[in-house]
Design an enzyme around this catalytic site. Structure first.
Site, PDB file in Angstrom:
ATOM      1  N   ASP A   7     -37.706 -38.644  -7.328  1.00 61.80           N
ATOM      2  CA  ASP A   7     -38.963 -38.129  -7.860  1.00 61.80           C
ATOM      3  C   ASP A   7     -40.082 -38.729  -6.998  1.00 61.80           C
ATOM      4  OD1 ASP A   7     -39.353 -40.743  -8.724  1.00 61.80           O
ATOM      5  OD2 ASP A   7     -39.721 -40.222 -10.819  1.00 61.80           O
ATOM      6  N   HIS A   8     -41.328 -38.571  -7.449  1.00 66.62           N
ATOM      7  CA  HIS A   8     -42.463 -39.093  -6.674  1.00 66.62           C
ATOM      8  C   HIS A   8     -42.392 -40.609  -6.509  1.00 66.62           C
ATOM      9  CE1 HIS A   8     -43.348 -38.867 -10.934  1.00 66.62           C
ATOM     10  NE2 HIS A   8     -44.248 -39.834 -10.800  1.00 66.62           N
ATOM     11  N   CYS A  64     -36.056 -43.282  -8.073  1.00 70.30           N
ATOM     12  CA  CYS A  64     -37.264 -43.000  -8.846  1.00 70.30           C
ATOM     13  C   CYS A  64     -38.096 -44.279  -8.801  1.00 70.30           C
ATOM     14  CB  CYS A  64     -36.935 -42.547 -10.277  1.00 70.30           C
ATOM     15  SG  CYS A  64     -36.036 -43.728 -11.300  1.00 70.30           S
ATOM     16  N   GLY A  65     -38.999 -44.474  -9.745  1.00 73.22           N
ATOM     17  CA  GLY A  65     -39.838 -45.672  -9.702  1.00 73.22           C
ATOM     18  C   GLY A  65     -39.022 -46.943  -9.863  1.00 73.22           C
ATOM     19  N   THR A  66     -38.098 -46.913 -10.820  1.00 76.13           N
ATOM     20  CA  THR A  66     -37.276 -48.102 -11.090  1.00 76.13           C
ATOM     21  C   THR A  66     -35.807 -47.925 -10.700  1.00 76.13           C
ATOM     22  OG1 THR A  66     -36.806 -47.212 -13.282  1.00 76.13           O
ATOM     23  CG2 THR A  66     -38.682 -48.745 -13.106  1.00 76.13           C
ATOM     24  N   GLY A  67     -35.382 -46.687 -10.561  1.00 71.29           N
ATOM     25  CA  GLY A  67     -33.955 -46.390 -10.371  1.00 71.29           C
ATOM     26  C   GLY A  67     -33.263 -46.148 -11.706  1.00 71.29           C
ATOM     27  N   GLY A  69     -34.333 -44.288 -14.561  1.00 71.38           N
ATOM     28  CA  GLY A  69     -34.342 -42.916 -15.090  1.00 71.38           C
ATOM     29  C   GLY A  69     -33.334 -42.023 -14.390  1.00 71.38           C
ATOM     30  N   HIS A  97     -15.797 -52.877  -7.380  1.00 68.55           N
ATOM     31  CA  HIS A  97     -15.250 -52.999  -8.740  1.00 68.55           C
ATOM     32  C   HIS A  97     -15.424 -51.754  -9.599  1.00 68.55           C
ATOM     33  CE1 HIS A  97     -15.093 -57.706  -8.911  1.00 68.55           C
ATOM     34  NE2 HIS A  97     -14.524 -57.198  -7.827  1.00 68.55           N
ATOM     35  N   ASN A  98     -16.529 -51.049  -9.431  1.00 66.32           N
ATOM     36  CA  ASN A  98     -16.806 -49.899 -10.329  1.00 66.32           C
ATOM     37  C   ASN A  98     -16.521 -48.552  -9.692  1.00 66.32           C
ATOM     38  OD1 ASN A  98     -19.829 -51.702 -10.770  1.00 66.32           O
ATOM     39  ND2 ASN A  98     -18.073 -51.872 -12.151  1.00 66.32           N
ATOM     40  N   ARG A 108     -40.584 -48.674  -6.810  1.00 67.39           N
ATOM     41  CA  ARG A 108     -41.565 -49.656  -7.267  1.00 67.39           C
ATOM     42  C   ARG A 108     -40.913 -51.016  -7.454  1.00 67.39           C
ATOM     43  NH1 ARG A 108     -43.690 -45.123 -11.546  1.00 67.39           N
ATOM     44  NH2 ARG A 108     -44.613 -43.771  -9.959  1.00 67.39           N
ATOM     45  N   ARG A 131      -6.598 -54.097 -10.234  1.00 67.94           N
ATOM     46  CA  ARG A 131      -6.966 -54.250 -11.646  1.00 67.94           C
ATOM     47  C   ARG A 131      -8.232 -53.483 -11.994  1.00 67.94           C
ATOM     48  NH1 ARG A 131      -8.862 -58.632  -8.951  1.00 67.94           N
ATOM     49  NH2 ARG A 131     -10.900 -59.517  -9.540  1.00 67.94           N
ATOM     50  N   HIS A 132      -9.046 -53.162 -10.998  1.00 67.10           N
ATOM     51  CA  HIS A 132     -10.293 -52.435 -11.271  1.00 67.10           C
ATOM     52  C   HIS A 132     -10.040 -50.954 -11.563  1.00 67.10           C
ATOM     53  CE1 HIS A 132     -12.319 -56.075 -10.206  1.00 67.10           C
ATOM     54  NE2 HIS A 132     -11.680 -56.097  -9.042  1.00 67.10           N
ATOM     55  N   ARG A 135      -9.801 -50.323 -15.243  1.00 69.32           N
ATOM     56  CA  ARG A 135     -11.096 -50.386 -15.939  1.00 69.32           C
ATOM     57  C   ARG A 135     -11.919 -49.129 -15.678  1.00 69.32           C
ATOM     58  NH1 ARG A 135     -11.369 -56.608 -13.839  1.00 69.32           N
ATOM     59  NH2 ARG A 135      -9.859 -57.395 -15.351  1.00 69.32           N
TER      60      ARG A 135
END
Ligand code: RB5
Length: 146
Positions: A7-8, A64-67, A69, A97-98, A108, A131-132, A135
């Site tokens: 986004d912006h 985005c601004g924070t990641g 959203g 791991h994920n 931001r 093992r991951h 999960r």
């Protein structure tokens, strides 16, 4: 193929990553936004997430601004494991791991050089499996019951 979206608030990070991928000869698809006018991040995060979930793109990088959203949005799409990352350790571990398939960052929160570095780590780190796997399979299992 890498799916890019922002986004912006994340526009400049996306542009920096785009330039970097171009220099490295890595193919990408830019799902927008294409300038800094105020827009709604779910629109762009969804487009990139669907491209990854559908197999058109191997990974996504969305900002985005924070990641936050964009990550919340992307994680609503079946098959997506999107991680908000602000440092090198997490960029590596969310792949190891994920088996994260979308990297989320905030314009931001971190600067462009950091975002490029984190994108490189994310794209070049394999999933450890072992093992991951069990999960990650448990996360996938949850998707069957939504
Ligand atoms: C837009 O102002 C901002 O809310 C958005 O970029 C993002 O930070 C949301 O999580």
């Amino acid at each position: 193929m890498i799916a890019l979206a922002a986004d912006h608030g994340g526009y400049y990070l996306k542009e920096a990553i785009k330039k970097h991928l171009e220099l490295k000869g890595i193919e990408f698809k830019d799902f927008g936004t294409y300038d800094t006018s105020s827009v709604d991040y779910p629109v762009y995060a969804e487009k990139a997430a669907r491209a990854v979930a559908g197999g058109e793109c191997r990974f996504g990088i969305i900002c985005c601004g924070t990641g936050i959203g964009v990550s919340m949005t992307a994680n609503k799409i079946k098959g997506i494991r999107a991680a908000v990352v602000t440092n090198e350790f997490c960029a590596e571990m969310t792949r190891r791991h994920n088996d994260a398939n979308i990297l989320c960052m905030g314009g931001r929160v971190i600067d462009e050089n950091t975002a490029v570095k984190l994108a490189d780590i994310f794209l070049n780190t394999p999933f450890d499996g072992g093992r991951h796997s069990k999960r990650v399979d448990m996360i996938k299992e949850l998707e069957q019951n939504i």
